[in-house]
Scaffold this motif. Sequence first.
Motif, mmCIF file in Angstrom:
data_model
loop_
_atom_site.group_PDB
_atom_site.id
_atom_site.type_symbol
_atom_site.label_atom_id
_atom_site.label_comp_id
_atom_site.label_asym_id
_atom_site.label_seq_id
_atom_site.Cartn_x
_atom_site.Cartn_y
_atom_site.Cartn_z
ATOM 1 N N VAL A 66 0.871 -1.159 -0.182
ATOM 2 C CA VAL A 66 -0.015 -0.118 -0.039
ATOM 3 C C VAL A 66 0.701 1.247 -0.006
ATOM 4 C CG1 VAL A 66 -1.589 1.368 1.317
ATOM 5 C CG2 VAL A 66 -1.917 -1.047 1.340
ATOM 6 N N VAL A 67 0.774 2.082 -0.928
ATOM 7 C CA VAL A 67 1.333 3.308 -0.955
ATOM 8 C C VAL A 67 -0.205 4.527 -0.753
ATOM 9 C CG1 VAL A 67 2.527 4.975 -2.119
ATOM 10 C CG2 VAL A 67 3.354 2.746 -2.203
ATOM 11 N N GLN A 68 0.399 5.401 0.167
ATOM 12 C CA GLN A 68 -0.783 6.424 0.088
ATOM 13 C C GLN A 68 -0.233 7.842 -0.382
ATOM 14 O OE1 GLN A 68 -2.161 5.923 4.387
ATOM 15 N NE2 GLN A 68 -4.282 5.784 3.330
ATOM 16 N N PHE A 69 -0.814 8.368 -1.101
ATOM 17 C CA PHE A 69 0.008 9.300 -2.108
ATOM 18 C C PHE A 69 -0.373 10.813 -1.387
ATOM 19 C CE2 PHE A 69 0.919 6.269 -4.973
ATOM 20 C CZ PHE A 69 1.885 6.863 -5.864
ATOM 21 N N ILE A 70 -1.459 11.040 -0.718
ATOM 22 C CA ILE A 70 -1.996 12.339 -0.414
ATOM 23 C C ILE A 70 -2.168 12.411 0.945
ATOM 24 C CG2 ILE A 70 -3.739 14.258 -0.771
ATOM 25 C CD1 ILE A 70 -1.813 13.707 -3.018
ATOM 26 N N LYS A 71 -2.808 11.378 1.495
ATOM 27 C CA LYS A 71 -3.108 11.287 3.053
ATOM 28 C C LYS A 71 -1.919 11.561 3.939
ATOM 29 C CE LYS A 71 -7.534 9.060 1.999
ATOM 30 N NZ LYS A 71 -8.134 7.736 1.820
ATOM 31 N N GLY A 72 -1.842 12.442 4.804
ATOM 32 C CA GLY A 72 -0.729 12.399 5.910
ATOM 33 C C GLY A 72 -0.795 11.232 6.609
ATOM 34 N N ALA A 73 -0.139 11.380 7.843
ATOM 35 C CA ALA A 73 0.027 10.234 8.772
ATOM 36 C C ALA A 73 -1.452 10.272 9.624
ATOM 37 C CB ALA A 73 1.352 10.675 9.693
ATOM 38 N N TRP A 74 -2.528 9.991 9.189
ATOM 39 C CA TRP A 74 -3.648 9.621 9.704
ATOM 40 C C TRP A 74 -3.710 8.578 10.500
ATOM 41 C CZ3 TRP A 74 -8.403 10.924 5.887
ATOM 42 C CH2 TRP A 74 -8.411 12.409 5.726
ATOM 43 N N ASP A 75 -4.083 8.395 11.886
ATOM 44 C CA ASP A 75 -4.268 6.959 12.356
ATOM 45 C C ASP A 75 -5.625 6.344 12.044
ATOM 46 O OD1 ASP A 75 -4.327 4.980 14.307
ATOM 47 O OD2 ASP A 75 -4.952 6.133 16.112
ATOM 48 N N THR A 76 -5.763 5.717 10.972
ATOM 49 C CA THR A 76 -6.909 5.205 10.373
ATOM 50 C C THR A 76 -6.961 3.638 10.728
ATOM 51 O OG1 THR A 76 -5.592 4.260 8.300
ATOM 52 C CG2 THR A 76 -6.358 6.519 8.330
ATOM 53 N N GLY A 77 -8.281 3.221 10.758
ATOM 54 C CA GLY A 77 -8.711 1.915 11.003
ATOM 55 C C GLY A 77 -8.099 0.893 9.973
ATOM 56 N N GLU A 78 -8.048 1.164 8.859
ATOM 57 C CA GLU A 78 -7.765 0.506 7.854
ATOM 58 C C GLU A 78 -6.378 0.089 8.039
ATOM 59 O OE1 GLU A 78 -8.205 4.154 5.443
ATOM 60 O OE2 GLU A 78 -9.112 3.030 7.052
ATOM 61 N N ARG A 79 -5.416 0.984 8.368
ATOM 62 C CA ARG A 79 -4.005 0.896 8.364
ATOM 63 C C ARG A 79 -3.606 -0.085 9.732
ATOM 64 N NH1 ARG A 79 0.960 5.219 8.577
ATOM 65 N NH2 ARG A 79 2.695 3.581 8.919
ATOM 66 N N ARG A 80 -4.397 0.041 10.932
ATOM 67 C CA ARG A 80 -4.280 -0.627 12.025
ATOM 68 C C ARG A 80 -4.725 -1.921 11.765
ATOM 69 N NH1 ARG A 80 -6.647 2.183 17.273
ATOM 70 N NH2 ARG A 80 -5.616 4.052 17.411
ATOM 71 N N ALA A 81 -5.738 -2.161 10.890
ATOM 72 C CA ALA A 81 -6.191 -3.820 10.669
ATOM 73 C C ALA A 81 -5.436 -4.451 9.851
ATOM 74 C CB ALA A 81 -7.708 -3.571 10.049
ATOM 75 N N LEU A 82 -4.890 -3.790 8.847
ATOM 76 C CA LEU A 82 -4.118 -4.529 7.669
ATOM 77 C C LEU A 82 -2.727 -4.554 8.146
ATOM 78 C CD1 LEU A 82 -5.106 -2.918 4.160
ATOM 79 C CD2 LEU A 82 -5.621 -5.032 5.313
ATOM 80 N N GLU A 83 -1.840 -3.751 9.233
ATOM 81 C CA GLU A 83 -0.963 -3.998 9.661
ATOM 82 C C GLU A 83 -0.710 -4.949 10.465
ATOM 83 O OE1 GLU A 83 0.750 -0.095 11.181
ATOM 84 O OE2 GLU A 83 1.695 0.031 9.094
ATOM 85 N N ALA A 84 -1.832 -5.550 11.041
ATOM 86 C CA ALA A 84 -1.909 -6.586 11.998
ATOM 87 C C ALA A 84 -1.614 -7.832 11.400
ATOM 88 C CB ALA A 84 -3.411 -6.780 12.647
ATOM 89 N N PHE A 85 -1.387 -8.128 9.918
ATOM 90 C CA PHE A 85 -1.041 -9.222 9.151
ATOM 91 C C PHE A 85 0.521 -9.244 9.368
ATOM 92 C CE2 PHE A 85 -5.312 -8.890 7.578
ATOM 93 C CZ PHE A 85 -5.676 -10.065 7.641
ATOM 94 N N GLY A 86 1.274 -8.032 9.834
ATOM 95 C CA GLY A 86 2.986 -8.263 9.916
ATOM 96 C C GLY A 86 3.203 -7.984 8.724
ATOM 97 N N ASP A 87 4.247 -8.628 8.211
ATOM 98 C CA ASP A 87 5.031 -8.493 7.100
ATOM 99 C C ASP A 87 4.455 -8.850 5.849
ATOM 100 O OD1 ASP A 87 5.493 -11.295 7.136
ATOM 101 O OD2 ASP A 87 7.598 -11.304 7.262
#
Length: 203
Positions: A66-87
């Motif tokens: 995932v590359v986010q081009f515009i959104k800054g360092a928001w604390d988003t639910g989708e990032r939290r959820a997907l990062e739970a999958f680790g590497d």
Amino acid sequence: MTTDTDEAARHRAKMEKRKAVQDAEVASKTIEKGLLIVNTGPGKGKSTAAFGLALRALGHGWRVGVVQFIKGAWDTGERRALEAFGDRVAWHTMGEGFTWETQDKARDIAAATRAFDKARELMADPTIGLVVLDELNIALRYDYLPLDEVVAALAGRREGLHVVVTGRNAKPELIAAADLVTEMGQVKHHFAAGVKAQRGIEF
């Protein structure tokens, strides 16, 4: 007089014909390839749909970038959820916020360039099956990146790689290069009634 038995028989016959048509249609599709998918339009849900696809890919054991081009360092639910999958998820938030927040085009161009360099890196990684380029359409809309180079890189991606591009106002050249384009329309939006962006819904 029509009986329930007659109605059931008619329905069954109709569905048998429908199934035959559907089976023939499915059997005629023999190509398997990496897709370039574009989610665009004024309606809400473009990124949400892309992250839903990422979840589906993860469910099949793929790695996702995932590359986010515009959104800054928001604390988003989708990032939290997907990062739970680790590497299995390579997440890179590269934007510095929306253009009306930075108010510095040179800075926005530099951020978009770094983001697309990261996108190229992920697209070249043979262990990744799906790459989400979130809000790339916004970077292209404001001419932060050279359109012809971006389209050429996406069209020339390695075989079998699926890429999803999100954001309003997709350029015609990108739409022409894409395999699947979904335009999300806006029928009604709660912002118009004064409802603010809410955790779990907007981010």
